[in-house]
Design a protein around this motif. Sequence first.
Motif, PDB file in Angstrom:
ATOM      1  N   ALA A 135       1.118  -1.350   0.241  1.00  0.00           N
ATOM      2  CA  ALA A 135      -0.043  -0.346   0.261  1.00  0.00           C
ATOM      3  C   ALA A 135       1.146   1.570   0.138  1.00  0.00           C
ATOM      4  N   CYS A 136       2.012   1.058   0.671  1.00  0.00           N
ATOM      5  CA  CYS A 136       2.717   2.405   0.489  1.00  0.00           C
ATOM      6  C   CYS A 136       3.585   2.793  -0.501  1.00  0.00           C
ATOM      7  N   GLY A 179      -7.910  -3.025   1.141  1.00  0.00           N
ATOM      8  CA  GLY A 179      -7.841  -1.908   0.925  1.00  0.00           C
ATOM      9  C   GLY A 179      -6.975  -1.209  -0.113  1.00  0.00           C
ATOM     10  N   ALA A 180      -5.735  -2.845  -0.259  1.00  0.00           N
ATOM     11  CA  ALA A 180      -4.902  -2.036  -1.221  1.00  0.00           C
ATOM     12  C   ALA A 180      -4.963  -2.170  -2.449  1.00  0.00           C
ATOM     13  N   LEU A 181      -5.874  -3.350  -2.697  1.00  0.00           N
ATOM     14  CA  LEU A 181      -6.350  -3.154  -3.440  1.00  0.00           C
ATOM     15  C   LEU A 181      -7.526  -2.033  -4.528  1.00  0.00           C
ATOM     16  N   ARG A 182      -7.922  -1.606  -3.385  1.00  0.00           N
ATOM     17  CA  ARG A 182      -8.846  -0.962  -3.833  1.00  0.00           C
ATOM     18  C   ARG A 182      -8.440   0.429  -4.193  1.00  0.00           C
ATOM     19  N   ASN A 183      -7.295   0.826  -3.801  1.00  0.00           N
ATOM     20  CA  ASN A 183      -6.419   1.881  -3.521  1.00  0.00           C
ATOM     21  C   ASN A 183      -6.488   1.985  -4.853  1.00  0.00           C
ATOM     22  N   HIS A 199     -14.627  -1.086   1.069  1.00  0.00           N
ATOM     23  CA  HIS A 199     -13.428  -1.886   0.126  1.00  0.00           C
ATOM     24  C   HIS A 199     -13.701  -2.263  -0.630  1.00  0.00           C
ATOM     25  N   CYS A 200     -14.233  -3.873  -0.193  1.00  0.00           N
ATOM     26  CA  CYS A 200     -14.527  -4.332  -1.605  1.00  0.00           C
ATOM     27  C   CYS A 200     -15.393  -4.313  -2.702  1.00  0.00           C
TER      28      CYS A 200
END
Length: 642
Positions: A59-60, A97-101, A151-152
Amino acid sequence: MGKIRKTKPTKAKKSVPKDDSDFEEEIETDSKDTAILTILDQLQAASVEEKYCGLQTFACLLESPENIPQLLERGVVKAAAPLLMDSASSVRNASAGALRNLSTVGLEACDALMEQDVMTPLTCYFHEHAETWVPDPKSKTKDDDSETFIHCVNLLWNLCESSELAIKYLGQSRILDILPRYLDLATFGKDVVTAVLQCLFVVLEDNPQAMDKVKVLCERHLEQLLALEDDDPSTLLVRTLSAGVIINTCGGNIASLPVHVINKIISILATTLSVDHRLACNQLSSSVPLGDAAGAVVPPRGKEAQELEKQLRSVSLMIDAQQSSVEIIANLCSCDDGEYSDAEESSDGDEMEDEEACNGSANETSLLAEDKLLPAVTEALISLDIFEKVWARTQLPAENVMMILKEYEGSALLHKKLHNLQARALLCINNMLSSLPIDNLGGVNGVYKIWVEAGKLVFKQSAENLTLLESATAVMRAALDKIKFRENGNTSNTNLFTDLGLTDLEMMLTGIKECQVPEIRSNLIRMIGILALLLVNNLNESTSNVIATITEFILDQANKESEVWVLAEAVDTVVDLYSEDETDALAARVKLVEKLTVLAPILKNKARQQKRLPKEYKVLVSTAVSNLPRFIQYKRTRVAKL
């Protein structure tokens, strides 16, 4: 109905095993390759802590756009996506969260997510974790589970908005049977309900199978949400999205709804647009911390930080609600009758059939755009001053307010949302100009003022915001079209354009020359062509010079144009301009026949080379190819008699 891509919210921030500076130091110390290899190892580890740490680093890295291509190439998505099904709620949450971003980055990122089969674990998540889940107030993972679901849903929304294949996957799954249960406001709360409504609003578009299913499963919940009374921003957003979903469940055919429901929907949209977004942003800017002389910003703490966060969220939700409102109104006023026929990609032998089909349809009497809108909708839009409310959304807060919002990290997304709202509002104005009677738009003078204001956005502001330029040029074109239709090309009884001279044109023509976007070029070419047409019935030395300058410019641009459909637009504009006999002398002055004779084979060759076009562009090109030789012959005969 027309699809407009929405701005997605950023992920919710979560605590991480190490502070951000530690992450940045590690990433700067190691090479990017080493960091990605470490992530891959961690994502495939057995330890919850290892997987969570890998997802946080993933994510970072996503926060820097230059890292994304390498992350995709190395298959990090393939390793992260299956963790949507992990037994640990914290891991599921971090993965979602990471995949959504990543899905908010753009169409290319969504395509890469689809190529790396993110839909399989995402579908499994809904089937196994969402089908029966109900938040338990006593559960330690309640907040994680709710956030993961949101998020999903947002990930699904982004993928479906970008990919037809995602829509296909959705139709083959049970997800649309599952999502309606999450519209229970009392059980799941506004955040969950809002996410589901936003997703449904997108996936129902042009999807009859989904429409039928959702209409049956969601009808009761949607009626309840529509009837909510509270007017705080979160409720306004829920009510507005509910109205949009109801319209989409009937395929955009609002006429199929009872009149009282139509009135309720328009009333909700009006209420949402009645909130003064500029005032709200002005008030917010007073609470946003400013940077010192060195540019450093000291963020607020304690209760002050909580109050600022609450205010930011409130204004953000209000802007989201207003953007949804203008999108819904734009779709209601789109008057897309779908009458374009498929043009066959064929040999020369089939071109005549295409031309005859286009010519035949052009000779038929078509229903005016103003007459296509349901009378109940027209009446509601007019009585509730919707046009004025939408136009107010095209106005940004003061420049200093926008600068304050842009410079503070916590309000930077809001700055972007305000620009998106402005562009969507202009697109809505474009549709409303076509659909509403001119007397309810302030008459000819009122529409002229709209043209002037849109022109200021196009020619006096930065060309970096291409979305704004496209929507503003569309408004300029629609405004002049409206005046032309009302006046039948005769503006002798008005004071419009009397002060327009060659110096005023220079700025417009320079803007067209420098424009790199075909859609914007097309709008501007058609716009200045209509402007010239409005001057034809008021011919004098000044207006003749303006018309001649415009003609020569359009023809010059046409010879340089690479896109055949823009070339066809230019040709069609010139044909319209010189179709009247009063223009024969002007045609001779600018050597129109000779220049069009040179242009005709260029148009025909480009039409043969560029066959893969959207339906409406194919019709435009085919009509121009067919009409141009006949027009040249007609005008040659007229000019020869001078």
